[in-house]
Scaffold this active site. Structure first.
Site, PDB file in Angstrom:
ATOM      1  CG  HIS A   1      -5.669  -2.696   0.154  1.00 27.24           C
ATOM      2  ND1 HIS A   1      -5.312  -4.009  -0.426  1.00 27.24           N
ATOM      3  CD2 HIS A   1      -6.832  -3.121   0.536  1.00 27.24           C
ATOM      4  CE1 HIS A   1      -6.165  -5.107  -0.152  1.00 27.24           C
ATOM      5  NE2 HIS A   1      -7.099  -4.162   0.553  1.00 27.24           N
TER       6      HIS A   1
ATOM      7  CG  HIS B   1     -14.110  -9.180   3.143  1.00 25.50           C
ATOM      8  ND1 HIS B   1     -13.306  -9.066   4.137  1.00 25.50           N
ATOM      9  CD2 HIS B   1     -13.544  -8.595   2.072  1.00 25.50           C
ATOM     10  CE1 HIS B   1     -12.440  -8.723   3.875  1.00 25.50           C
ATOM     11  NE2 HIS B   1     -12.163  -8.304   2.580  1.00 25.50           N
TER      12      HIS B   1
ATOM     13  CD  GLU C   1     -10.146  -5.035   2.883  1.00 29.89           C
ATOM     14  OE1 GLU C   1     -10.300  -6.184   2.547  1.00 29.89           O
ATOM     15  OE2 GLU C   1      -8.967  -4.411   2.685  1.00 29.89           O
TER      16      GLU C   1
ATOM     17  CG  ASP D   1     -12.868  -3.040  -0.117  1.00 38.34           C
ATOM     18  OD1 ASP D   1     -12.789  -3.666   1.069  1.00 38.34           O
ATOM     19  OD2 ASP D   1     -12.725  -3.816  -1.146  1.00 38.34           O
TER      20      ASP D   1
ATOM     21  CG  ASP E   1     -12.042  -8.992  -1.636  1.00 36.37           C
ATOM     22  OD1 ASP E   1     -12.554  -8.100  -2.138  1.00 36.37           O
ATOM     23  OD2 ASP E   1     -11.724  -8.986  -0.544  1.00 36.37           O
TER      24      ASP E   1
ATOM     25  CE1 TYR F   1      -9.388  -7.210  -6.071  1.00 35.89           C
ATOM     26  CE2 TYR F   1      -9.100  -9.644  -5.749  1.00 35.89           C
ATOM     27  CZ  TYR F   1      -9.611  -8.185  -5.418  1.00 35.89           C
ATOM     28  OH  TYR F   1     -10.388  -8.130  -4.342  1.00 35.89           O
TER      29      TYR F   1
HETATM   30 FE1  FEO Z   1     -10.703  -7.419   0.982  1.00 31.62          FE
HETATM   31 FE2  FEO Z   1     -12.427  -6.039  -1.458  1.00 31.62          FE
HETATM   32  O1  FEO Z   1     -11.778  -6.120   0.360  1.00 31.62           O
END
Ligand code: FEO
Length: 400
Positions: free
Chosen positions: A22, A78, A80, A82, A163, A191
């Site tokens: 992040h 998702h 994002e 990653d 995630d 996490y």
């Molecule tokens: Fe919300 Fe692993 O990204």
């Protein structure tokens, strides 16, 4: 490529070197993985991709092992970076291939990658037949972004949870029963504490919804870290517990100090708390990993925050962690403030205001010491700690 179940393959990347995630916000002492999966049935589905810096490596291995033109559909759980970060390169090669995602997912993909592909918008309960298996989509907004969803592979009972239930944890092994359990749970909790805490209400609601589906879950394969195959529901139960105003009845003291006076106070306060039998951890924020400290805040019932004064304010590491705590919206915790000062003495009020703004009830008036604490003042600090500990005891376990 690594087979994880009949017709299901892990095609992700192990990022051994990652130390910050992040941007610079989240420390990853044990690296991470970006897990993507292929289901090779009569039709072949790719679920998620990997972070942008690995896109060439990922696409080249996918082409070698599966053949890009054999992919009939892509699922984006998702957007994002990653997980969605290899989409542009992938879709350059197979531009007509349908992408299954939520409505928000399609909107985000367009805004992030500035492309408009063949989107198939799905909602909870929508399915795609692959042959023997069927994909069932389950929307999971805010776990971790508004676009998030999970994909359940009906047949083998594998939940590709994205995630949720993940860990930033690179290991040579693939499954939870093959790795050190303490490391695994340390990373899973870190996490949850640092990423998912603000969404705890949604976590519990989603778990209730998943349980109500009453389908077999034989494996939970998240998008980071190891796959839960040994008693996979253990992490679901853990999330349910963590999402319920979790604490372990302990105290965490976090402080910054310029010349050691606030540190002396912190140690005396800790002694006072422990005198009533409450385990207490003490962290100098200038020397501690902030995400690990946040995990200790998550575990504690009581949070004591301290700083000396600088420029009519508080030290920057204390200010930063208070901002993190506010954003994470911890519930059902109590706090108090203390610290040393030279002449203006704003620290305690600033910290108390910040604790209150973060939803942490201030249960004891803070204490200040001018310059360097005397033995008498350290006795007062110890007494302050004892009174804080007694407050916690008076709240009782049913406050959990
Ligand atoms: Fe919300 Fe692993 O990204």
């Amino acid at each position: 490529m690594h087979q994880i179940a009949e017709k299901i393959y892990w095609v992700g990347i192990k990022d051994w070197e990652l130390r910050l995630f992040h941007g610079e916000e989240y420390t990853t002492h044990r690296g991470s993985t970006y897990n993507a999966y292929v289901i090779k049935d009569e039709k072949t589905a790719l679920v998620d991709t990997v972070w942008t810096p690995f896109k060439e490596e990922f696409i080249s291995a996918l082409d070698r092992d599966i053949g890009l033109h054999n992919i009939d559909l892509v699922v984006v759980n998702h957007t994002e970076a990653d997980h969605g970060g290899s989409l542009t390169l992938l879709m350059e090669k197979i531009p007509e291939t349908p992408i299954y995602c939520t409505k928000k997912g399609a909107e985000m993909i367009k805004k992030y990658f500035h492309r408009d592909w063949n989107f198939k918008i799905v909602k909870t309960g929508d399915t795609v037949d692959l042959g023997e298996y069927k994909l069932v989509f389950i929307e999971a907004p805010m776990l971790h972004w508004p676009d998030s969803m999970m994909t359940y592979v009906q047949g083998p009972g594998v939940l590709l949870s994205n995630d949720a239930f993940g860990q930033h944890y690179a290991t040579p092994q693939f499954f939870n029963d093959q790795v050190d359990r303490c490391e695994l749970y340390q990373e899973a909790m870190k996490y949850y504490a640092n990423i998912l805490t603000p969404f705890s209400k949604l976590v519990r609601a989603k778990i209730d919804e998943l349980k109500a589906l009453n389908v077999p879950v034989n494996m939970i394969a998240p998008s980071h870290g190891v796959i839960w195959r040994d008693n996979p529901m253990q992490i679901v139960e853990k999330y349910y517990e963590w999402a319920n105003n979790y604490h372990e009845g302990t105290v965490t003291i976090i402080y910054n100090t310029m010349w050691g006076s606030t540190k002396k106070m912190a140690l005396a306060v800790a002694e006072g708390i422990e005198s009533v039998g409450i385990p207490t951890k003490v962290f100098n924020l200038g020397k501690s990993d902030r995400n690990d400290v946040v995990t200790e805040v998550f575990k504690a019932k009581g949070i004591l925050v301290a700083s000396s004064v600088i420029n009519n304010g508080i030290l920057s590491d204390t200010a930063a962690i208070l901002e993190m705590i506010k954003g994470l919206k911890f519930k059902n915790k109590v706090g108090a403030a203390f610290g040393s000062y030279g002449w203006s003495g704003e620290n305690v009020k600033i910290i108390e205001d910040a604790l209150q703004a973060a939803g942490i009830e201030v249960v004891l008036e803070g204490i200040k010491v001018k310059y360097n604490p005397t033995e008498e003042e350290l006795t007062l600090c110890k007494d302050f700690g004892r009174r804080f500990g007694e407050k916690i005891l008076s709240l009782g376990e049913n406050n959990k």
